[in-house]
Design an enzyme around this catalytic site. Structure first.
Site, mmCIF file in Angstrom:
data_model
loop_
_atom_site.group_PDB
_atom_site.id
_atom_site.type_symbol
_atom_site.label_atom_id
_atom_site.label_comp_id
_atom_site.label_asym_id
_atom_site.label_seq_id
_atom_site.Cartn_x
_atom_site.Cartn_y
_atom_site.Cartn_z
ATOM 1 N N TYR C 166 0.834 -1.201 0.000
ATOM 2 C CA TYR C 166 0.000 0.000 0.000
ATOM 3 C C TYR C 166 0.865 1.245 0.000
ATOM 4 O O TYR C 166 1.518 1.548 1.005
ATOM 5 C CB TYR C 166 -0.878 -0.018 1.246
ATOM 6 C CG TYR C 166 -2.111 -0.871 1.162
ATOM 7 C CD1 TYR C 166 -2.331 -1.744 0.105
ATOM 8 C CD2 TYR C 166 -3.084 -0.804 2.161
ATOM 9 C CE1 TYR C 166 -3.477 -2.514 0.041
ATOM 10 C CE2 TYR C 166 -4.236 -1.575 2.101
ATOM 11 C CZ TYR C 166 -4.431 -2.436 1.032
ATOM 12 O OH TYR C 166 -5.562 -3.195 0.982
ATOM 13 N N LYS C 200 -1.105 -8.044 -2.553
ATOM 14 C CA LYS C 200 -2.445 -7.461 -2.595
ATOM 15 C C LYS C 200 -2.293 -6.011 -2.995
ATOM 16 O O LYS C 200 -1.560 -5.259 -2.343
ATOM 17 C CB LYS C 200 -3.063 -7.569 -1.203
ATOM 18 C CG LYS C 200 -4.420 -6.913 -1.017
ATOM 19 C CD LYS C 200 -4.828 -7.056 0.460
ATOM 20 C CE LYS C 200 -6.281 -6.723 0.720
ATOM 21 N NZ LYS C 200 -6.546 -5.289 0.806
#
Lengths: 299, 299, 299, 299, 299
Positions: C166, C200
């Site tokens: 992220y 992810k």
């Protein structure tokens, strides 16, 4: 002839793979076979082994021989590795033999004590380590315990582990002796079950049928025996050892049968250096011809 | 021209010696020079570096290039090494880069955090490790502390340590900038003082004389500067880095001057792979010619 | 569309391989794709996320949903895993999220502290662990250091490591923001360089071209952007995250484009459970159709 | 009213189960509820808290009170536990408070440092340990790190872990303050996500709607708020704390609403001992009536 | 017939529970029963065990058999697991046998040394570990000490522990022999007392009444004996082992009586693979019918 295991089929991590590939494809014949020069007899048997060729008592003589003869590796104990290998670093792969013993006490309960660690082998720039496992010894518990830690360290450092799988001790002597087909076959399987990357075996003697368990009591041919032994090693690469100095024809026969059976190579010491230099080179040249006829794929 | 240090003069133990010898004499031109292919720019600069040649974003493309181009080693971070190197194990030496960072946050207080350990490099079968030391950064204390442990581990495992000695951070920017002769010369000496086996340096810019301390305020020739820098590195072998993609002539000039100065080799990444494959190979071929003219003795 | 990496090409050891194969081929559609249900929002955002569907505040509701919906795994923090997973042990794979934080303090220098260890994940019977790496945060050094230990433990225990990559913190906000194509692409590559088994990612927004470095300043299509991002992840399997609850058509479009690009699966939480149970199931059924059309080979 | 979690549903190991069962069923009302007497205010607020009833400054007074009042446990810091608890060992369960601080410095970046270990709690014969987690503090990273080790030790020793989940610090003050419904609800969930066996919470103030995120901006009743908070704690048993001394009716109201909401008990200190002994006993007797009406099953 | 213990009654933590549930309900008949294929005879007895069906000497043959035959797990030593299991990862559960020995030395003071660790089993992705405890051996002290560490590691990693509870050594030979009802019953109880999750036992021979202590001197039926043995194992799940190759009817009878007695499953090796492939499959099909008639609830 058995299918020879390739490095890719071995389940090796990248460190063991790199180092074995280097040994098998960047040295010697560079065709996936191997010819190793073991030189730990000074500890195992004492200087008496050097009497046939006094020059052989000097480690530099052996290291020069290994380089000139195009060996895939030379096997040393820690002391000789520290004192002599630095001058030859990078010229021939080093196999650091981690355990060893003198022949002075009885080997009825044989156990080969640790003289160096895998970490020391890494520090020395070795490309593999060697461990003698006395298969069937009454001291099996201490041997397996010592071996387990070596195996785990070798995995941690990505260092190929060559197991000298030697039947030894009073129990195997009572069941046909150390070089019976039964003993050698069991030793090959034991090394595979316990995670040897490479296993060094003596050539089996299928004629030693007395006192051995079934089905080894039935005589088979030498070729059948060595075929079975290589099969028992599964994906552990097999090196057949020369043993004590014997006739050259017997040696070439042993070499050819072993390679035909799917062995990856040979580890011949006394047969090489217990003669004068020129003879050594001629002997080695013939061994190399055998290996040349049995290439392996890198896959 | 400086005398180039030989491995034997280096005070190396046998492990570092074996591995460096392998890199310098078993790969590339096998003449004691080195051409390395660094590939950590995906972390250091992000995928934008691959825009000039999208194929270069695939690590397999780079590994194939390293093998086809006859490089002496390829530099990877731990993730790519684990996911890609196993297929190339033993075909080209791996330099595991131990630290690295993204370029997103400010580098006024630059520090390159550790992403892997020397033990992991051993396990992967690497032949050297790389560490970026930001010479002169305000975070110098943390950097030296981190470096010291890496250096000690490299010694323990006999693993050659290549130091990316990069002047960086607000303080050096205030004193002439990161690629001034002053900064690069100081970086070379710092690496040598702190135990680098090999040091990667940028080519010095002796024309950047503003704000630098004496005597660097007086302009010298490029050759004089690089001579001095290699001298400052003492027995740490010098690799000159290519930096961002620039004109080929400038690159060959930089390469030749560096080798003339006694550098051991070159470490060129973007200049190699930020163009199509055939051009890369032509460019590499010319670099190899430069190296061919500057052999080292193995001694 | 990129070629999707297979488990065999991944360089995985047998432990990671076994566990990933179990997740990808023994659960969900059993076709090598994955649909994960993340449930750490109670920590990351607080109970406010459960307001849209109060039943979702109960972990048992979520675990039942995961089983009924045929998910490939459910993501929990240590506390919920300990208190609730024992009743569901073996029915759905557990991904233990190892770090996490509340959203209360500023995330200008975001760092997600460790709340559990890989060893605890092993003890709980988890099949993977999750780690949030805040790519580009000014706290990058502490984050990489913390991450490195988790990565090494995951390797030691053969536990697949899923990295929530992220972009976050003041520096990336100044360079186009956290979900720009530049930011997501850099995050994908960072995860790959640092050894994520699975990564992810948020779906990239290629229209955010302000303040981003070249070549990201030129608008590309959404499909081109996600294609590039999956390519940047190399052999790290890609999961695209749903993010905050949005329109279903936008979600299906995101899902389809991601799978077309070579992603391995989806990780959708709020879009699944922030609605009533029947609607959740209908939504999941449509996602499963997308996955059904993008099978992977086990090879 | 929420369903109260039973010990058997908790996923506890036998050690935590035994100790919690002892607290809940061998002490106090022996009906699965709990009334704790916290006595760490001498550290947290200083001796000023004892001014209302000077006798309360003597730990023996408090321990006698705990026994006479039929409390399920008394909460002490390490020093008082060592100096006073030995005389009362076995008469009332000890909760060793592991961290704590003075109120002298600012708590804008609140962090409560560790003063004792779980192992010391075991050695002292404690039946539980207490840890103050400052939910939302800017020092969250250090707090979570410290907490994680305590949680792991508590698991290793089978010691119930009571988390004082206290919103604190500049960030939460900017978002509605420490006792808003938003803050307390988030704290309850955080304790559950991070593995508290028991969580100590302040009674929420749903009228504090300014600056809080949705949906907390809409006023709800006190009962609705405490219901939600207990639900957010999931299977972490809830203790509602008394806070600073206030009117008795307000206290009984708070107690009743909490137990109606499914809390397991109360933890009242200053409201108990900041008055004379007889009044304390009368106050406690009324609290016990509330608990009597809310029994739990041992299942 | 005894009530068979369910996993929920076992006091297992979530890791052991997940892994046992996977073995019992995601593989084989998926009905809570188990059929295991042990393949450590190459170490325990040597390659002579493969003479009846030479194909069985290849671990791939065995792994294929385990998958085709729908076994719940295959038992390997570390070496074969490393070299062969990676190709089968995730297709059949692996039980890593942690200790083992050759049959060459005397087993009068039998002790089976450790060849691998629980951590290695975790790293390999194993779902259980196996340990041979030689109940009654004169080397009991060393055995129990070694076992205790394995049991503690298995608890730490949530790894189910299967104990091969084998009466062995000179002392038990003097008291009726290794397979007397007395010996097997004592072995079952010993495993339960020392924390086996699963215990592998030989079928008891209640007719061996000579030299055994009371009340085992009185003959009982085979069914009564196996009933008692399973009862002695308490909540340790019982697997009955096949032993050396014998008549099929005797085997089915043994299987049926064992399952009737409340055993969870069977662990048959030589009876399976010491015949040709088709015969093996027919034999397994009949064993599966027995298991089909004895389902367990997952509860």
């Amino acid at each position: 002839m058995n299918e020879r295991p390739t490095l890719a089929s071995h389940g090796l991590g990248p460190g063991k793979h790199s180092r074995l590939r280097r040994i098998l494809f960047d040295h010697g014949l560079r065709n996936g076979t191997a010819l190793f020069l073991p030189y730990d007899q000074g500890l195992e048997h004492g200087p008496r082994d050097f009497a046939a060729n006094p020059a052989s008592s000097d480690p530099r003589y052996i290291l020069d021989l290994a380089i000139e003869g195009g060996f895939n590796g030379v096997v040393l104990q820690i002391g000789l590795a520290q004192q002599f290998f630095w001058e030859y670093a990078g010229q021939v792969p080093l196999v650091l033999k981690l355990n060893g013993k003198t022949e002075i006490p009885s080997d009825a309960e044989a156990l080969s004590p640790l003289n160096a660690t895998v970490e020391e082998a890494v520090r020395l720039g070795a490309d593999a380590v060697g461990y003698t496992l006395y298969v069937g010894t009454p001291a099996q518990e201490a041997d397996f315990e010592q071996y387990r830690k070596v195996r785990a360290d070798a995995a941690r450092f990505g260092m190929p582990l060559i197991v000298w799988a030697y039947p030894r001790g009073s129990a195997i002597e009572a069941k046909g002796g150390r070089d019976s087909f039964y003993a050698v076959d069991y030793a090959a399987r034991t090394a595979s079950e316990l995670g040897a990357d490479v296993v060094k075996l003596n050539f089996p003697h299928p004629d030693k049928t007395e006192h051995v368990p079934d089905p080894y009591g039935t005589a088979v041919s030498a070729q059948q025996a060595v075929d079975a032994v290589v099969r028992s090693a599964n994906r552990s690469l097999v090196l057949i050892s020369g043993g004590s100095h014997a006739g050259d024809d017997a040696m070439f026969d042993k070499a050819r049968r072993s390679m035909d059976a799917g062995a990856t190579g040979l580890i011949f010491g006394r047969n090489v250096w217990q003669r004068d230099r020129d003879e050594s080179m001629r002997f080695v040249a013939t061994l190399r011809k055998v290996l040349e006829e049995h290439p392996s794929s890198a896959g």
